[in-house]
Write a protein that holds these residues in place. Structure first.
Motif, short mmCIF file in Angstrom:
data_model
loop_
_atom_site.label_atom_id
_atom_site.label_comp_id
_atom_site.label_asym_id
_atom_site.label_seq_id
_atom_site.Cartn_x
_atom_site.Cartn_y
_atom_site.Cartn_z
N VAL A 1 0.77 -1.24 -0.16
CA VAL A 1 0.04 -0.36 -0.27
C VAL A 1 0.77 1.25 0.55
CG1 VAL A 1 -1.78 -1.03 1.59
CG2 VAL A 1 -0.29 -0.38 2.56
N SER A 2 2.18 1.04 -0.64
CA SER A 2 3.11 2.34 -0.78
C SER A 2 3.80 1.96 -1.24
CB SER A 2 4.15 2.71 1.21
OG SER A 2 4.21 1.72 1.38
N ASN A 3 5.10 3.08 -1.99
CA ASN A 3 5.45 3.05 -2.91
C ASN A 3 6.53 1.49 -3.13
OD1 ASN A 3 7.31 3.77 -5.48
ND2 ASN A 3 9.11 3.81 -4.43
N LEU A 4 7.01 0.53 -4.02
CA LEU A 4 7.64 -0.13 -4.43
C LEU A 4 8.93 0.13 -5.32
CD1 LEU A 4 5.11 -3.54 -4.80
CD2 LEU A 4 7.02 -2.89 -3.05
N THR A 5 8.74 0.91 -6.22
CA THR A 5 9.46 1.42 -7.18
C THR A 5 10.63 1.85 -6.53
OG1 THR A 5 8.17 3.11 -7.17
CG2 THR A 5 8.19 0.97 -9.04
N ASP A 6 12.16 2.28 -8.05
CA ASP A 6 12.91 2.68 -7.46
C ASP A 6 13.48 3.45 -8.15
OD1 ASP A 6 14.19 0.91 -5.09
OD2 ASP A 6 14.72 -0.91 -6.66
N ALA A 7 12.86 3.22 -9.39
CA ALA A 7 13.04 4.44 -10.39
C ALA A 7 11.60 5.61 -10.15
CB ALA A 7 13.09 4.24 -12.22
N SER A 8 11.84 6.43 -9.55
CA SER A 8 11.26 7.89 -9.29
C SER A 8 10.53 6.88 -8.46
CB SER A 8 10.37 8.63 -10.41
OG SER A 8 9.48 7.52 -11.21
#
Length: 397
Positions: free
Chosen positions: A194-201
């Motif tokens: 339910v929060s961010n998983l990505t490294d690119a932005s």
């Protein structure tokens, strides 16, 4: 009332569409690049929005706005319907500290946890310095889901107590390990992020920011019109995007004649959105300096924030800790106690110094003073003599 959500679409190219399910929690697989992960937006069948939706009275619970939200499969906690308080100079303050876990993140979490419930997830996982984790843990508990929260060792001690009260598992690991471990929890244990998983932005959850649209709906309901401008504390820009989109929908549906300028207000110790806007890029990464505004000191922005500022004619502003502290004191003098980060919107408004002539101005206060780093860290009381001269002296008598 049922959801009228129909699809997910890329913010980079709205013509690139995906089915509504499953939520694409790592950004658009078509338009994202190695440098920029583009978030997904949710589209709706706007022609079927009930004609009286914005005429119904205010009410607690996001189900009040169900047609313009993704399906609300998780039970609520009476979130939303927070007060709009007028300051002496005519500025309005939308006080999100009145939500169930004392922050705006309850709106996002009701929607994101609903996606986990509807997806049949075994639990949810979130990375948070405080507000997001507390809200996610509360809504997971309400829905009967397990909750894993990665949080910083530098977060206020009360954060861990808040999280554990809801039964969440609190995980504190080096920051560079958080997202790889989150991805394993998702892939191997079947939890829903339910929060961010990505490294690119930053992409975050595709459904979550839809909950923030309801802030715009409530402001319009309270004022009877759209304001001229809205100033918001800004970290990754999800709140900024959601509020801007809410007003855009109101204009599309004929409920207001204009869309307010939205201003993202970041700590000057960071300022990723300001850098992205200044350099004309979809996302920027910055080194984060010392700041007590721990809730919004983000090293990278989401493209969502760029879209919100650009499409509304607003701006990305940066404010110092001193400016936020001044705004925090101003709010407290009016009976509104908020954490330092939550005062960034009013700080941005005061720093800009302009007087709007085309309508009211709203500053969103995001969370309670209970969430601040300094809260309850100094001795609360100093013993004093129990005699009248001492008491009178303390009162300036």
């Amino acid at each position: 009332m049922t959801s009228l959500a129909t699809a997910q679409r890329s913010l980079a190219d709205p013509g690139v569409r995906h089915p509504l399910w499953p939520p694409l929690t790592s950004g658009c697989p078509v338009t994202s690049t190695a440098e920029v992960a583009y978030a997904l937006d949710v589209d709706y069948d706007y022609d079927r929005v009930p004609a009286d939706l914005f005429e119904r009275p205010a009410a607690h619970g996001l189900e009040r706005w169900a047609p313009l939200l993704p399906p609300l499969a998780a039970p609520g906690l009476g979130e939303g319907n927070t007060p709009l308080v007028e300051l002496p100079d005519g500025t309005w303050v939308k006080d999100e500290s009145r939500n169930p876990t004392w922050s705006h993140k309850d709106r996002l979490s009701r929607v994101a946890v609903s996606a986990a419930v509807a997806s049949g997830a075994a639990g949810i996982v979130v990375s948070s310095s405080g507000n997001h984790g507390a809200a996610a843990a509360a809504y997971a508990a309400r829905a009967g889901l397990r909750c894993a929260v990665f949080t910083s060792p530098y977060a206020p001690p009360a954060v861990a107590s808040h999280l554990r009260a809801y039964g969440a598992t609190v995980l504190t690991v080096p920051v560079e390990s958080v997202r790889p471990l989150m991805r394993r929890i998702v892939g191997e244990l079947g939890f829903h992020p339910v929060s961010n998983l990505t490294d690119a932005s930053h992409t975050g959850h595709p459904f979550g920011p839809e909950g923030y649209k309801t802030i715009a709906y409530e402001i319009r309901l309270a004022l009877g019109r759209a304001p001229a401008a809205v100033y918001l504390p800004t970290g990754y820009g999800e709140l900024l995007f959601g509020v801007a989109k809410g007003f855009q929908e109101l204009a599309r549906l004929g409920r207001c004649s204009s869309v307010p300028r939205v201003y993202g207000c970041e700590p000057s110790a960071a300022g990723a959105l300001a850098k992205a806007v200044r350099t004309g890029r979809p996302a920027a990464r910055v080194a984060v300096g010392p700041t007590d505004a721990y809730a919004i000191d983000c090293e990278i922005n989401s493209y969502r924030g760029v879209v919100a500022v650009r499409d509304s004619g607003g701006a990305a502003l940066t404010v110092t800790d001193q400016q936020m502290a001044s705004a925090q004191r101003e709010l407290a003098a009016q009976g509104l106690w908020c954490e330092l980060s939550a005062a960034a919107g009013l700080a941005g408004r005061r720093a800009q110094g302009t007087r709007e002539t085309d309508g009211p101005v709203v500053c969103v206060v995001t969370s309670s003073g209970y969430k601040d780093i300094a809260t309850a860290t100094v001795p609360a009381y100093e013993p004093m003599a129990a005699d009248w001269p001492s008491v009178a002296a303390a009162l300036g008598g």
